[in-house]
Scaffold this active site. Structure first.
Site, PDB file in Angstrom:
ATOM      1  N   LYS A   1       0.858  -1.198   0.000  1.00 33.37           N
ATOM      2  CA  LYS A   1       0.000   0.000   0.000  1.00 33.37           C
ATOM      3  C   LYS A   1       0.889   1.241   0.000  1.00 33.37           C
ATOM      4  CE  LYS A   1      -0.236   2.028   3.512  1.00 33.37           C
ATOM      5  NZ  LYS A   1      -0.174   2.672   4.815  1.00 33.37           N
TER       6      LYS A   1
ATOM      7  N   ASP B   1      -5.508   0.598   9.054  1.00 30.62           N
ATOM      8  CA  ASP B   1      -5.114   0.481   7.645  1.00 30.62           C
ATOM      9  C   ASP B   1      -5.687  -0.757   6.959  1.00 30.62           C
ATOM     10  OD1 ASP B   1      -3.749   2.675   6.865  1.00 30.62           O
ATOM     11  OD2 ASP B   1      -1.742   1.818   7.114  1.00 30.62           O
TER      12      ASP B   1
HETATM   13  O1  C5P Z   1      -5.055   0.916  14.113  1.00 29.70           O
HETATM   14  P1  C5P Z   1      -3.597   0.568  14.197  1.00 29.70           P
HETATM   15  O2  C5P Z   1      -3.306  -0.452  15.250  1.00 29.70           O
HETATM   16  O3  C5P Z   1      -3.002   0.227  12.876  1.00 29.70           O
HETATM   17  O4  C5P Z   1      -2.873   1.913  14.626  1.00 29.70           O
HETATM   18  C1  C5P Z   1      -1.626   1.909  15.255  1.00 29.70           C
HETATM   19  C2  C5P Z   1      -1.434   3.212  16.000  1.00 29.70           C
HETATM   20  O5  C5P Z   1      -1.235   4.273  15.073  1.00 29.70           O
HETATM   21  C3  C5P Z   1      -2.590   3.657  16.855  1.00 29.70           C
HETATM   22  O6  C5P Z   1      -2.524   3.098  18.128  1.00 29.70           O
HETATM   23  C4  C5P Z   1      -2.381   5.154  16.911  1.00 29.70           C
HETATM   24  O7  C5P Z   1      -1.373   5.484  17.843  1.00 29.70           O
HETATM   25  C5  C5P Z   1      -1.833   5.467  15.532  1.00 29.70           C
HETATM   26  N1  C5P Z   1      -2.869   5.879  14.585  1.00 29.70           N
HETATM   27  C6  C5P Z   1      -3.474   7.118  14.738  1.00 29.70           C
HETATM   28  N2  C5P Z   1      -4.439   7.508  13.862  1.00 29.70           N
HETATM   29  C7  C5P Z   1      -4.796   6.726  12.820  1.00 29.70           C
HETATM   30  C8  C5P Z   1      -4.190   5.462  12.650  1.00 29.70           C
HETATM   31  C9  C5P Z   1      -3.228   5.073  13.547  1.00 29.70           C
HETATM   32  O8  C5P Z   1      -3.151   7.857  15.666  1.00 29.70           O
HETATM   33  N3  C5P Z   1      -5.740   7.149  11.978  1.00 29.70           N
END
Ligand code: C5P
Length: 281
Positions: free
Chosen positions: A13, A123
Site C-alpha cells: 500500500k 489500515d
Molecule cells: O489501528 P492501528 O493499530 O493500525 O494503529 C496503530 C497506531 O497508530 C494507533 O494506536 C495510533 O497510535 C496510531 N494511529 C493514529 N491515527 C490513525 C491510525 C493510527 O493515531 N488514523
C-alpha cells in the site's frame, strides 16, 4: 492445489498523500489520504485443515511472529478459518507500506468477512480493495477514485523500523489542511503529478526526527533524473518517487541500489485498478 487451498496476494500500500487533519479524543488521528497499491507484495498460501498454523518465509521473515501477535493469525481466527497458512514476506514490515494490514485484508477477502477489517487496524479496511482510494476519518471511510493513471514509481526502505504510534506521537500539530481539490477524471499523468507534488505527508517531519535516515532517502530520491514527486508512505520509513516513464523509475532504482546496497530498492507500477499480478521480488 486442492479445492480448499488458495494463493492470496497482498500488495504493498502506498500513501501518495497523507494529510493529518485532526485528532480524536481517543488519540486516533483524522486523515485525508490518497492510497494506491504496487505490483509487489507478500504472498499467502492456504491449505485446509482442522487446526490453524502459520509459517513465515521470504526475505523479510526474520522477526515476524507466527502466533496471535501476527495480524494474519488474528484475521484468520476472527473469521473462523483454520488450516495451514504459509506467509511469504516480501515486503519490509513496520515500513509504512501496509505489509501486515494487506496480509490481514487478503485473509478477510478470502474468508468473505470484510466487516472484520476495522477491528484489526486502521489500515486494514483500505487494503480490502487494492485499488485507488481516498481514505478519510481514521482510515475506515473510503471512496473509490476513478480516472487515475498508472504511476511508475521507485520504493526505497533504508531498514529503519518506525513504529506507527511513535510517529503519530512525535507529530507537532494534528490540525493540518486536507488535500486540495482532486484533479478531474480527464487529467493525464502529468497533471496528476503536478497536483500530487503540491500535497503532503504530514508525518514526514516526525519520522525524520525519529529516523534521520528518512531525510537521506528523500534527498536521494529527489536527486534522481525524472523524479516528479518524492514523499514518504504512511508512517515510514519507506519513501517513494513517482516518474513520468517506467524507464526512468527502473534507471533510478538501479542507481540507488548500486549506491546503497543495504537499502531495499524496487521499481514498481501503481495501477489504479489494482495490480494485475503481484510480483514477489
Ligand atoms: O489501528 P492501528 O493499530 O493500525 O494503529 C496503530 C497506531 O497508530 C494507533 O494506536 C495510533 O497510535 C496510531 N494511529 C493514529 N491515527 C490513525 C491510525 C493510527 O493515531 N488514523
Amino acid at each position: 492445489m486442492t479445492s480448499d487451498s488458495a494463493r492470496l496476494e497482498a500488495p504493498a500500500k502506498i500513501n501518495l498523500t497523507l494529510h493529518v487533519t485532526g485528532r480524536r479524543p481517543d488519540g486516533y488521528h483524522l486523515l485525508d489520504s490518497l492510497v494506491v497499491f504496487a505490483d509487489l507484495g507478500d504472498v499467502i498460501d492456504m491449505t485446509g485443515g482442522a487446526n490453524l498454523s502459520l509459517t513465515v518465509s521470504g526475505p523479510f521473515a526474520s522477526g515476524v511472529p507466527t502466533d496471535q501477535r501476527n495480524l494474519v493469525w488474528r484475521a484468520a481466527e476472527a473469521a473462523g478459518l483454520t488450516g495451514a497458512i504459509k506467509l511469504q514476506k516480501n515486503l519490509p514490515h513496520g515500513a509504512g507500506i501496509g505489509g501486515g494490514s494487506s496480509d490481514a485484508a487478503a485473509i478477510l477477502r478470502h474468508a468473505g468477512r470484510p466487516d472484520l477489517a476495522p477491528g484489526l487496524g486502521a489500515d486494514v479496511p483500505v487494503c480490502l480493495r487494492p485499488e485507488a482510494q481516498r481514505m478519510t476519518g481514521i482510515g475506515a471511510e473510503l471512496t473509490a477514485l476513478v480516472g487515475l493513471p498508472a504511476f511508475p514509481a521507485v520504493l526505497v526502505n533504508p531498514g529503519a523500523h518506525l513504529p506507527t504510534p511513535a510517529v503519530f506521537q512525535a507529530l507537532e500539530r494534528p490540525d493540518n489542511a486536507p488535500m486540495t481539490k482532486l484533479p478531474g477524471e480527464d487529467q493525464d499523468l502529468t497533471g496528476w503529478l503536478d497536483w500530487l507534488a503540491l500535497q503532503r505527508n504530514d508525518l514526514e517531519a516526525a519520522a525524520r526526527h525519529l529516523a534521520p535516515v528518512v531525510g537521506e532517502v528523500l534527498a536521494t530520491l529527489q536527486a534522481q533524473k525524472g523524479a516528479r514527486v518524492v514523499r514518504m508512505s504512511g508512517s515510514g520509513s519507506t519513501c517513494f518517487a513517482l516518474f513520468e516513464q517506467a524507464s526512468q523509475a527502473t534507471a533510478a532504482a538501479k542507481w540507488i541500489g548500486n549506491a546503497q546496497d543495504d537499502w531495499w530498492v524496487r521499481a514498481v507500477t501503481c495501477n489504479p485498478n489494482g495490480p494485475r499480478r503481484v510480483g514477489v521480488s
